[in-house]
Design a protein around this motif. Structure first.
Motif, short mmCIF file in Angstrom:
data_model
loop_
_atom_site.label_atom_id
_atom_site.label_comp_id
_atom_site.label_asym_id
_atom_site.label_seq_id
_atom_site.Cartn_x
_atom_site.Cartn_y
_atom_site.Cartn_z
N ASN A 87 9.90 27.09 38.13
CA ASN A 87 8.98 27.05 39.26
C ASN A 87 9.46 27.97 40.37
O ASN A 87 9.52 27.61 41.54
CB ASN A 87 8.80 25.61 39.78
CG ASN A 87 7.60 25.49 40.72
OD1 ASN A 87 6.76 26.39 40.80
ND2 ASN A 87 7.52 24.39 41.44
N SER A 93 0.89 28.30 43.95
CA SER A 93 0.80 27.30 42.88
C SER A 93 2.14 26.59 42.71
O SER A 93 2.20 25.40 42.38
CB SER A 93 0.38 27.94 41.56
OG SER A 93 1.42 28.74 41.01
N ALA A 97 2.80 22.67 43.12
CA ALA A 97 3.41 21.89 42.04
C ALA A 97 4.50 20.97 42.57
O ALA A 97 4.62 19.82 42.13
CB ALA A 97 3.98 22.83 40.98
N THR A 101 4.32 16.91 42.33
CA THR A 101 5.41 16.19 41.69
C THR A 101 6.00 15.14 42.61
O THR A 101 6.24 13.98 42.22
CB THR A 101 6.52 17.16 41.25
OG1 THR A 101 5.96 18.20 40.44
CG2 THR A 101 7.61 16.43 40.46
N ASP A 129 2.95 23.53 35.32
CA ASP A 129 1.83 22.59 35.27
C ASP A 129 2.35 21.20 35.62
O ASP A 129 2.78 20.44 34.75
CB ASP A 129 1.19 22.60 33.89
CG ASP A 129 -0.01 21.65 33.78
OD1 ASP A 129 -0.39 21.07 34.83
OD2 ASP A 129 -0.54 21.49 32.67
N ALA A 130 2.31 20.87 36.91
CA ALA A 130 2.87 19.60 37.37
C ALA A 130 2.03 18.40 36.96
O ALA A 130 2.51 17.26 37.06
CB ALA A 130 3.03 19.63 38.89
N THR A 131 0.83 18.62 36.48
CA THR A 131 0.02 17.48 36.02
C THR A 131 0.68 16.81 34.81
O THR A 131 0.41 15.63 34.54
CB THR A 131 -1.40 17.92 35.65
OG1 THR A 131 -1.35 18.86 34.56
CG2 THR A 131 -2.10 18.58 36.84
#
Length: 413
Positions: A87, A93, A97, A101, A129-131
């Protein structure tokens, strides 16, 4: 992550005792790796203090910026670390993220978002992709349990070939406290704070400013005295968490950095960081030799450190050691280019205690067979005396092999 364990890996792994006031869990979130844990979560009881030392890189990762902004608060309730994606260099983005998080962790752990600390390691420049954390965060919080430090160390590995853990104990007053540490790092390792990711945990009741001072001092001769390839990471993070749980067993709360009761704890902290730093050097990407460089007789200690690092970061010195060649000419080169005071005609050099050069020339008693035999050993001590002062220092590095090129040549593939 490499599958072959480094031949320099420690022969044994210490038993890591649980620390009161904290719990750990790991999970597979699929950040980059398949079929392996890649997320570490640690929960801390209320009252836990935190300190940190972060990269001085001018291109820091989003998690580094997040931690830097929150260390001022001095309190922590959660730590979330992922491997596989740094990251870093991820723009808006990346910042989004970290926010997502932290919010997920705060909600699941029922704590303030500013008491959540983050770290990421892995590929630079790829969006995180923190999802993916959403699918595992609640389970992480619910399954967190005391101990599990070895699992935590495994979850944050990237090109590491073995998990890095260390532990020590000390007394504060009449009460025994524990210091546990984990680390990851094998490449992109060069001192400029605390190179790599490392997390230290203790049950000692220590105020955040005191913990910060101890940590900042301890990195100088531990993490800042190790180099693998001269490259300082965007993500370098060292965080220390003190739960204070030992106060229930009678440990006094330490609020002053000059409190004499801190001496034993400071030694234990230094021992843990030093142990982890050596493990990082032992796990240098492709390494086959652990190299300890000792400088003496320099103009000052600071000068000795710079000369030691010039030698330790020289590809020519490191490849010679990989080839088991005691090439003192390359050492002379590295001393000369350091930009520090030196007198060619006073220089002496030893490999594993065998003097190969003295007073600016090859040693008169040089024995090629003897030197060649000692260079086959897995641990090499390279000692240099400049003969001009009292400055001295010590740093750790490793050799530079073809495997290092292979690992880094296809790292993103």
């Amino acid at each position: 992550m490499s599958t072959a364990v480094s031949p320099l890996a420690p022969a044994t792994t210490p038993e890591m005792p649980a620390i009161d006031g904290m719990r750990i869990a790991t999970a597979q979130a699929g950040i980059r790796y398949r079929n392996r844990t890649d997320v570490l979560f640690a929960a801390f009881d209320k009252g836990t203090t935190v300190a940190g030392v972060l990269t001085r890189s001018k291109c820091p990762s989003a998690p580094v910026e997040w931690c830097r902004a929150r260390l001022k608060g001095g309190t922590a309730r959660a730590l979330v670390v992922n491997s596989g994606n740094a990251n870093a260099f991820t723009g808006k983005s990346g910042r989004a993220a970290t926010q997502l998080t932290a919010r997920l962790a705060a909600r699941a752990n029922d704590c303030d978002v500013d008491d959540v600390f983050l770290a990421s390691t892995g590929v630079i420049g790829e969006p995180l992709d923190a999802t993916k954390f959403d699918g595992v965060m609640q389970t992480l919080v619910e399954s967190a349990a005391p101990g599990r430090f070895l699992d935590a160390a495994k979850a944050i590995m990237t090109t590491d070939t073995f998990p890095k853990v260390a532990t020590a104990q000390a007394r504060i007053g009449k009460t025994t406290v524990t210091v546990n540490g984990i680390a990851k790092g094998a490449g992109m390792i060069a001192p400029d704070m605390a190179t790599m990711l490392s997390f230290v945990f203790t049950d000692a009741p220590i105020a955040a400013p005191v913990l910060q001072k101890l940590l900042s001092e301890a990195v100088t001769d531990t993490f800042n005295a190790v180099t693998i390839d001269g490259d300082t990471s965007t993500s370098d993070t060292l965080l220390a968490f003190a739960t204070g749980a030992a106060s229930a067993r009678g440990a006094p709360r330490i609020a002053r950095a000059n409190d004499p009761r801190l001496k034993g704890f400071a030694r234990a902290l230094h021992a843990v960081l030093g142990n982890l730093a050596e493990q990082v050097a032992r796990d240098g990407e492709g390494a086959r030799k652990l190299v300890e460089i000792r400088i003496e007789g320099a103009a000052s200690d600071k000068s000795a450190r710079r000369i030691a690092m010039s030698i330790a970061n020289s590809p020519l010195v490191k490849t010679a050691i990989a080839g088991e060649d005691a090439n003192w000419g390359r050492v002379v080169m590295a001393v000369g280019k350091a930009g520090e005071p030196a007198d060619r005609d006073k220089l002496s050099i030893w490999f594993n205690g065998i003097r190969v050069a003295a007073r600016g020339a090859r040693d008169p008693s040089y024995d090629e067979a003897m030197v060649s035999e000692t260079m086959k050993k897995p641990e090499i001590e390279l000692r240099v005396s400049l003969g001009i002062g009292k400055g001295r220092d010590r740093v750790l590095t490793c050799d530079l092999t073809k495997e290092y090129v292979a690992i880094n040549g296809d790292y993103r593939s």
